[in-house]
Design an enzyme around this catalytic site. Structure first.
Site, PDB file in Angstrom:
ATOM      1  N   GLY A 116       1.795  -0.834  -2.686  1.00 53.35           N
ATOM      2  CA  GLY A 116       2.342  -0.047  -3.776  1.00 53.35           C
ATOM      3  C   GLY A 116       3.579   0.704  -3.310  1.00 53.35           C
ATOM      4  N   CYS A 117       4.388   1.147  -4.256  1.00 45.81           N
ATOM      5  CA  CYS A 117       5.637   1.838  -3.903  1.00 45.81           C
ATOM      6  C   CYS A 117       5.358   3.183  -3.233  1.00 45.81           C
ATOM      7  CB  CYS A 117       6.514   2.008  -5.139  1.00 45.81           C
ATOM      8  SG  CYS A 117       5.682   2.697  -6.594  1.00 45.81           S
ATOM      9  N   TYR A 118       4.523   4.016  -3.855  1.00 47.65           N
ATOM     10  CA  TYR A 118       4.198   5.300  -3.245  1.00 47.65           C
ATOM     11  C   TYR A 118       3.509   5.135  -1.884  1.00 47.65           C
ATOM     12  CZ  TYR A 118       4.926   7.450  -7.915  1.00 47.65           C
ATOM     13  OH  TYR A 118       5.437   7.887  -9.116  1.00 47.65           O
ATOM     14  N   THR A 120       3.791   2.809   0.263  1.00 48.90           N
ATOM     15  CA  THR A 120       4.734   2.356   1.283  1.00 48.90           C
ATOM     16  C   THR A 120       5.363   3.550   1.990  1.00 48.90           C
ATOM     17  OG1 THR A 120       5.216   0.289   0.120  1.00 48.90           O
ATOM     18  CG2 THR A 120       6.867   1.068   1.686  1.00 48.90           C
ATOM     19  N   GLY A 295       9.660  -0.856  -2.145  1.00 44.95           N
ATOM     20  CA  GLY A 295       8.435  -0.468  -2.832  1.00 44.95           C
ATOM     21  C   GLY A 295       7.817  -1.545  -3.691  1.00 44.95           C
TER      22      GLY A 295
END
EC number: 1.2.1.38
Length: 310
Positions: A116-118, A120, A295
């Site tokens: 996931g972006c967060y 990462t 992300g």
């Protein structure tokens, strides 16, 4: 023969960005489904089973369905960009810089879960400190983050950009995930090597692409002797030789008055910062990335290239 790549969900936000990154590549054969047929299960199944690597850009349930469609085909390898398999023990986690051995795990894997972006950004900051023994067992980690609105897909893009939309969002910045049960928390805990789930407070800003992830820490609650410098050194050592992840030197960070969340928009890079005052009581760890780059789509292409290099 060129490897065949099928992006299941190529017309969504992440899928479109992957297509952009593959444009002009002559070493790949891209299989495609017309947008009008994107829900045609038989056509999807045929394309999935014709691919060497299938990249799933789908909601969780649809990703599980796609995996089931190729369950009997050991030739097809999968990169899943959904949340569905990120803590599954039989899936390789697609954050190549997470460990020295992670690129090889990705090369060898049949199934790769794109991060996931967060997570990462959060894992990039937390995991090296856990491995270095700086962040102790049981430390109550807090993660605060702001993302560009493209992270919410086509629905949120329409809500943010179209003021005629009945669900238009006019706020310049808003918090969400207020029940503290965001779907990214389990992978932050597992791949961040945390004993306790972090308190995660996500938010969205009125900009399309970009992301800032922050992890504030009390120095007195870390391992004995932990300082601004030892924390920075742990990150530098962990990411030594990496081309995508940059640990910004302390003297450069100290000169900054602000960080622009959109600085890396359109890039697949990630920058890590350590902020604090020499001899102070706190440090603030910051990751800067593009929510659609490192992300999401950028990481998917990076993982695909690793798998093709096996």
């Amino acid at each position: 023969m060129k490897p065949k790549i099928f992006i299941d969900g190529e017309h969504g936000t992440t899928g479109l960005q992957i297509r952009v990154r593959m444009a002009g590549r002559t070493d790949l054969e891209l299989l495609s489904i017309p947008e009008a047929e994107r829900r045609n299960a038989a056509m999807r199944e045929d394309l999935l089973n014709s691919a060497d690597i299938a990249i799933l850009c789908l909601p969780d349930d649809a990703s599980r369905e796609a995996v089931a469609m190729v369950a009997g085909n050991n030739r097809v390898r999968i990169i899943d960009t959904s949340t569905a398999h990120r803590v599954a023990p039989d899936w390789a986690y697609g954050f190549a810089e997470m460990d020295k051995a992670q690129p090889q795990r990705i090369r060898d894997a049949r199934h790769v879960a794109n991060p996931g972006c967060y997570p990462t950004g959060a894992i990039a900051l937390i995991r090296p400190l856990r491995q270095a023994g700086i962040l102790p067992d049981g430390y109550p980690v807090t993660v605060n983050a702001v993302s560009g609105y493209t992270g919410g897909g086509k629905q949120m893009i329409a809500q943010m950009e179209d003021d005629q939309n009945p669900d238009h969002i006019g706020a310049p910045h808003f918090l969400y995930g207020l029940t503290l049960k965001h779907k990214h928390v389990p992978e932050m805990k597992m791949h961040g090597l945390l004993e306790r789930a972090p308190v995660f407070s996500p938010s969205v800003g009125k900009f399309a692409q970009g992301m800032i992830v922050q992890v504030p820490l009390y120095l007195e609650d870390l391992a004995a002797g932990a300082t601004l410098e030892t924390i920075h050194r742990a990150l530098v050592d962990h990411y030594a030789g990496q081309s995508i992840v940059e640990v910004v030197p302390l003297d450069e960070s100290a000169k900054l008055a602000r960080i622009d969340a959109t600085e890396l928009a359109g890039s697949d890079a990630m920058k890590l910062f350590v902020f604090g005052t020499k001899g102070g009581a706190h440090v603030n760890l910051v990751a800067l990335l593009d929510n659609l780059g490192k992300g999401a789509s950028g990481a998917a292409v990076q993982n695909m290239d690793l798998m093709l290099s096996a």
